[in-house]
Design a protein around this motif. Sequence first.
Motif, PDB file in Angstrom:
ATOM      1  N   ILE A   1       0.833  -1.201   0.000  1.00 43.98           N
ATOM      2  CA  ILE A   1       0.000   0.000   0.000  1.00 43.98           C
ATOM      3  C   ILE A   1       0.869   1.252   0.000  1.00 43.98           C
ATOM      4  CG2 ILE A   1      -0.134   0.143   2.520  1.00 43.98           C
ATOM      5  CD1 ILE A   1      -3.076   0.938   2.225  1.00 43.98           C
ATOM      6  N   THR A   2       0.309   2.338  -0.502  1.00 43.50           N
ATOM      7  CA  THR A   2       0.974   3.625  -0.425  1.00 43.50           C
ATOM      8  C   THR A   2      -0.048   4.699  -0.081  1.00 43.50           C
ATOM      9  OG1 THR A   2       2.490   5.155  -1.560  1.00 43.50           O
ATOM     10  CG2 THR A   2       0.702   4.238  -2.872  1.00 43.50           C
ATOM     11  N   SER A   3       0.409   5.735   0.574  1.00 39.46           N
ATOM     12  CA  SER A   3      -0.443   6.905   0.795  1.00 39.46           C
ATOM     13  C   SER A   3      -0.102   7.945  -0.267  1.00 39.46           C
ATOM     14  CB  SER A   3      -0.217   7.487   2.188  1.00 39.46           C
ATOM     15  OG  SER A   3       1.121   7.976   2.290  1.00 39.46           O
ATOM     16  N   ARG A   4      -0.994   8.923  -0.434  1.00 41.61           N
ATOM     17  CA  ARG A   4      -0.704  10.042  -1.332  1.00 41.61           C
ATOM     18  C   ARG A   4      -1.225  11.322  -0.697  1.00 41.61           C
ATOM     19  NH1 ARG A   4      -1.767   5.888  -5.451  1.00 41.61           N
ATOM     20  NH2 ARG A   4       0.102   5.687  -6.734  1.00 41.61           N
ATOM     21  N   THR A   5      -0.642  12.430  -1.119  1.00 41.80           N
ATOM     22  CA  THR A   5      -1.096  13.730  -0.632  1.00 41.80           C
ATOM     23  C   THR A   5      -2.382  14.121  -1.362  1.00 41.80           C
ATOM     24  OG1 THR A   5       0.118  14.992  -2.304  1.00 41.80           O
ATOM     25  CG2 THR A   5       1.309  14.414  -0.283  1.00 41.80           C
ATOM     26  N   GLY A   6      -3.072  15.110  -0.806  1.00 42.78           N
ATOM     27  CA  GLY A   6      -4.261  15.605  -1.480  1.00 42.78           C
ATOM     28  C   GLY A   6      -3.949  16.108  -2.877  1.00 42.78           C
ATOM     29  N   ARG A   7      -2.811  16.757  -3.034  1.00 42.42           N
ATOM     30  CA  ARG A   7      -2.417  17.268  -4.355  1.00 42.42           C
ATOM     31  C   ARG A   7      -2.210  16.125  -5.341  1.00 42.42           C
ATOM     32  NH1 ARG A   7       2.124  21.987  -5.248  1.00 42.42           N
ATOM     33  NH2 ARG A   7       1.772  22.296  -7.499  1.00 42.42           N
ATOM     34  N   GLU A   8      -1.576  15.044  -4.879  1.00 42.54           N
ATOM     35  CA  GLU A   8      -1.353  13.892  -5.755  1.00 42.54           C
ATOM     36  C   GLU A   8      -2.668  13.203  -6.106  1.00 42.54           C
ATOM     37  OE1 GLU A   8       3.109  12.558  -4.220  1.00 42.54           O
ATOM     38  OE2 GLU A   8       1.331  11.916  -3.105  1.00 42.54           O
ATOM     39  N   ILE A   9      -3.558  13.083  -5.145  1.00 39.96           N
ATOM     40  CA  ILE A   9      -4.849  12.432  -5.390  1.00 39.96           C
ATOM     41  C   ILE A   9      -5.686  13.267  -6.343  1.00 39.96           C
ATOM     42  CG2 ILE A   9      -6.989  11.680  -4.276  1.00 39.96           C
ATOM     43  CD1 ILE A   9      -5.192  11.179  -1.733  1.00 39.96           C
ATOM     44  N   ALA A  10      -5.606  14.578  -6.229  1.00 37.70           N
ATOM     45  CA  ALA A  10      -6.379  15.465  -7.102  1.00 37.70           C
ATOM     46  C   ALA A  10      -6.033  15.250  -8.566  1.00 37.70           C
ATOM     47  CB  ALA A  10      -6.143  16.916  -6.703  1.00 37.70           C
ATOM     48  N   ARG A  11      -4.825  14.794  -8.854  1.00 41.45           N
ATOM     49  CA  ARG A  11      -4.421  14.590 -10.246  1.00 41.45           C
ATOM     50  C   ARG A  11      -5.231  13.486 -10.915  1.00 41.45           C
ATOM     51  NH1 ARG A  11       1.793  14.486 -11.601  1.00 41.45           N
ATOM     52  NH2 ARG A  11       0.798  14.640 -13.651  1.00 41.45           N
ATOM     53  N   PHE A  12      -5.761  12.548 -10.123  1.00 36.52           N
ATOM     54  CA  PHE A  12      -6.620  11.513 -10.715  1.00 36.52           C
ATOM     55  C   PHE A  12      -7.888  12.116 -11.304  1.00 36.52           C
ATOM     56  CE2 PHE A  12      -4.515   8.824  -7.297  1.00 36.52           C
ATOM     57  CZ  PHE A  12      -3.677   8.162  -8.189  1.00 36.52           C
ATOM     58  N   LEU A  13      -8.239  13.300 -10.842  1.00 41.96           N
ATOM     59  CA  LEU A  13      -9.476  13.954 -11.266  1.00 41.96           C
ATOM     60  C   LEU A  13      -9.243  15.014 -12.338  1.00 41.96           C
ATOM     61  CD1 LEU A  13     -10.453  14.146  -7.594  1.00 41.96           C
ATOM     62  CD2 LEU A  13     -12.004  13.086  -9.219  1.00 41.96           C
ATOM     63  N   ASP A  14      -8.030  15.077 -12.877  1.00 39.22           N
ATOM     64  CA  ASP A  14      -7.729  16.045 -13.929  1.00 39.22           C
ATOM     65  C   ASP A  14      -8.693  15.860 -15.106  1.00 39.22           C
ATOM     66  OD1 ASP A  14      -5.657  17.109 -12.491  1.00 39.22           O
ATOM     67  OD2 ASP A  14      -4.051  16.171 -13.661  1.00 39.22           O
ATOM     68  N   GLY A  15      -9.229  16.961 -15.593  1.00 35.76           N
ATOM     69  CA  GLY A  15     -10.141  16.905 -16.731  1.00 35.76           C
ATOM     70  C   GLY A  15     -11.585  16.661 -16.363  1.00 35.76           C
ATOM     71  N   LEU A  16     -11.847  16.447 -15.087  1.00 38.99           N
ATOM     72  CA  LEU A  16     -13.213  16.224 -14.614  1.00 38.99           C
ATOM     73  C   LEU A  16     -13.700  17.449 -13.844  1.00 38.99           C
ATOM     74  CD1 LEU A  16     -12.857  12.561 -13.256  1.00 38.99           C
ATOM     75  CD2 LEU A  16     -13.490  13.287 -15.576  1.00 38.99           C
ATOM     76  N   ASP A  17     -14.995  17.620 -13.783  1.00 41.00           N
ATOM     77  CA  ASP A  17     -15.588  18.681 -12.968  1.00 41.00           C
ATOM     78  C   ASP A  17     -15.776  18.147 -11.551  1.00 41.00           C
ATOM     79  OD1 ASP A  17     -15.741  20.351 -15.197  1.00 41.00           O
ATOM     80  OD2 ASP A  17     -17.736  19.629 -15.741  1.00 41.00           O
ATOM     81  N   LEU A  18     -15.049  18.715 -10.607  1.00 40.47           N
ATOM     82  CA  LEU A  18     -15.079  18.237  -9.228  1.00 40.47           C
ATOM     83  C   LEU A  18     -16.366  18.703  -8.549  1.00 40.47           C
ATOM     84  CD1 LEU A  18     -13.370  16.702  -7.121  1.00 40.47           C
ATOM     85  CD2 LEU A  18     -12.372  18.909  -6.475  1.00 40.47           C
ATOM     86  N   LEU A  19     -17.152  17.761  -8.060  1.00 42.36           N
ATOM     87  CA  LEU A  19     -18.399  18.102  -7.385  1.00 42.36           C
ATOM     88  C   LEU A  19     -18.115  18.632  -5.988  1.00 42.36           C
ATOM     89  CD1 LEU A  19     -19.465  16.395  -9.766  1.00 42.36           C
ATOM     90  CD2 LEU A  19     -21.130  15.387  -8.194  1.00 42.36           C
ATOM     91  N   GLU A  20     -18.996  19.528  -5.538  1.00 43.49           N
ATOM     92  CA  GLU A  20     -18.897  20.020  -4.164  1.00 43.49           C
ATOM     93  C   GLU A  20     -19.156  18.865  -3.190  1.00 43.49           C
ATOM     94  OE1 GLU A  20     -17.946  22.878  -3.097  1.00 43.49           O
ATOM     95  OE2 GLU A  20     -17.796  23.869  -5.048  1.00 43.49           O
ATOM     96  N   PRO A  21     -18.457  18.825  -2.074  1.00 43.52           N
ATOM     97  CA  PRO A  21     -17.572  19.848  -1.500  1.00 43.52           C
ATOM     98  C   PRO A  21     -16.110  19.710  -1.919  1.00 43.52           C
ATOM     99  CG  PRO A  21     -17.922  18.116   0.088  1.00 43.52           C
ATOM    100  CD  PRO A  21     -18.738  17.745  -1.110  1.00 43.52           C
ATOM    101  N   GLY A  22     -15.831  19.016  -3.009  1.00 46.56           N
ATOM    102  CA  GLY A  22     -14.464  18.891  -3.487  1.00 46.56           C
ATOM    103  C   GLY A  22     -13.756  17.676  -2.915  1.00 46.56           C
ATOM    104  N   LEU A  23     -12.436  17.767  -2.826  1.00 43.49           N
ATOM    105  CA  LEU A  23     -11.608  16.706  -2.271  1.00 43.49           C
ATOM    106  C   LEU A  23     -11.487  16.940  -0.775  1.00 43.49           C
ATOM    107  CD1 LEU A  23      -9.710  14.245  -2.937  1.00 43.49           C
ATOM    108  CD2 LEU A  23      -7.844  15.917  -3.047  1.00 43.49           C
ATOM    109  N   VAL A  24     -12.159  16.108   0.004  1.00 40.36           N
ATOM    110  CA  VAL A  24     -12.241  16.307   1.451  1.00 40.36           C
ATOM    111  C   VAL A  24     -12.097  14.957   2.154  1.00 40.36           C
ATOM    112  CG1 VAL A  24     -13.729  18.340   1.267  1.00 40.36           C
ATOM    113  CG2 VAL A  24     -14.770  16.054   1.402  1.00 40.36           C
ATOM    114  N   SER A  25     -11.958  14.989   3.455  1.00 35.22           N
ATOM    115  CA  SER A  25     -12.061  13.742   4.216  1.00 35.22           C
ATOM    116  C   SER A  25     -13.359  13.051   3.819  1.00 35.22           C
ATOM    117  CB  SER A  25     -12.064  14.031   5.716  1.00 35.22           C
ATOM    118  OG  SER A  25     -12.351  12.849   6.444  1.00 35.22           O
ATOM    119  N   CYS A  26     -13.294  11.761   3.514  1.00 31.35           N
ATOM    120  CA  CYS A  26     -14.486  11.079   2.999  1.00 31.35           C
ATOM    121  C   CYS A  26     -15.648  11.154   3.984  1.00 31.35           C
ATOM    122  CB  CYS A  26     -14.174   9.641   2.616  1.00 31.35           C
ATOM    123  SG  CYS A  26     -13.732   8.539   3.980  1.00 31.35           S
ATOM    124  N   ALA A  27     -15.349  11.322   5.261  1.00 32.20           N
ATOM    125  CA  ALA A  27     -16.415  11.442   6.256  1.00 32.20           C
ATOM    126  C   ALA A  27     -17.182  12.745   6.106  1.00 32.20           C
ATOM    127  CB  ALA A  27     -15.833  11.350   7.667  1.00 32.20           C
TER     128      ALA A  27
END
Length: 271
Positions: free
Chosen positions: A219-245
């Motif tokens: 397993i590996t962890s990633r930063t929020g900035r790194e995870i956000a790259r998976f969403l490149d080209g997509l419209d991010l729905l509110e509330p955005g990239l947040v704690s899943c809870a």
Amino acid sequence: MSDKQEMPGLDGLDRGTAHNARVWNHWLGGKDNYSVDRAVGDHIFGMFPNIVHVARADRAFLGRVVRFLAEECGVRQFLDIGTGLPTVDNTHEVAQRVAPESRIVYVDNDPLVLMHARALLTSTPEGATDYIDADAREPGTILEAASDTLDFDRPVAVMMLGILNFVIDDDQARATVARLMDAVPSGSYLVLTHPTLELGGEGNVEAMKFWNENATPPITSRTGREIARFLDGLDLLEPGLVSCAHWRPEFAELDGTPAQVSQYGAVGRKP
């Protein structure tokens, strides 16, 4: 109770190494796991007690997202990659509760998940479910098999909860997501969760190291900035990239704001 009594009919399965799907099942309070999974899971819990809250928040996030996509966005097709072991409110149950005609394809490559696939292969008469035995790093195989159940000319919600963290190479992980999202039409969604050392997860460093030395897959962890790259080209729905809870807790009719967990969650829409 012995491992054989717990898990009959799995003579070819490695019972000596903890596996993610079974450890996750243990953290969720399930019984589909071996003593090695419980031992590793309990040791990690001792190192990073919040892991149980992460597991439960991730599962709750799935239910809220599927309900939101089915109710508010009209999504009727779900490709759930890395589904893990069945528990309450699986993707097809939540989606078909809202829209009985929903079609769901599950993907995993764990032998125990395969054994339990029959529990996933239930459906309303109006809808459909299927199960694909494949690795998340094989998007071509997944898409080809899923096309038997899903219509890729219509929007699909691609669900990747807690799975990209097992694709260690960043380029391969991004290429996998890109291949999947290239195959679905406008109006489709990418749903993901991913562990991080942010959001209070700094104490997970040694626990992840212990996991990689004693369990599979790595397993590996990633930063929020790194995870956000998976969403490149997509419209991010509110509330955005947040704690899943903290992702739209109103869809679970929760009282107040749940405690933050060190697991990012996000939903992106393909324009």
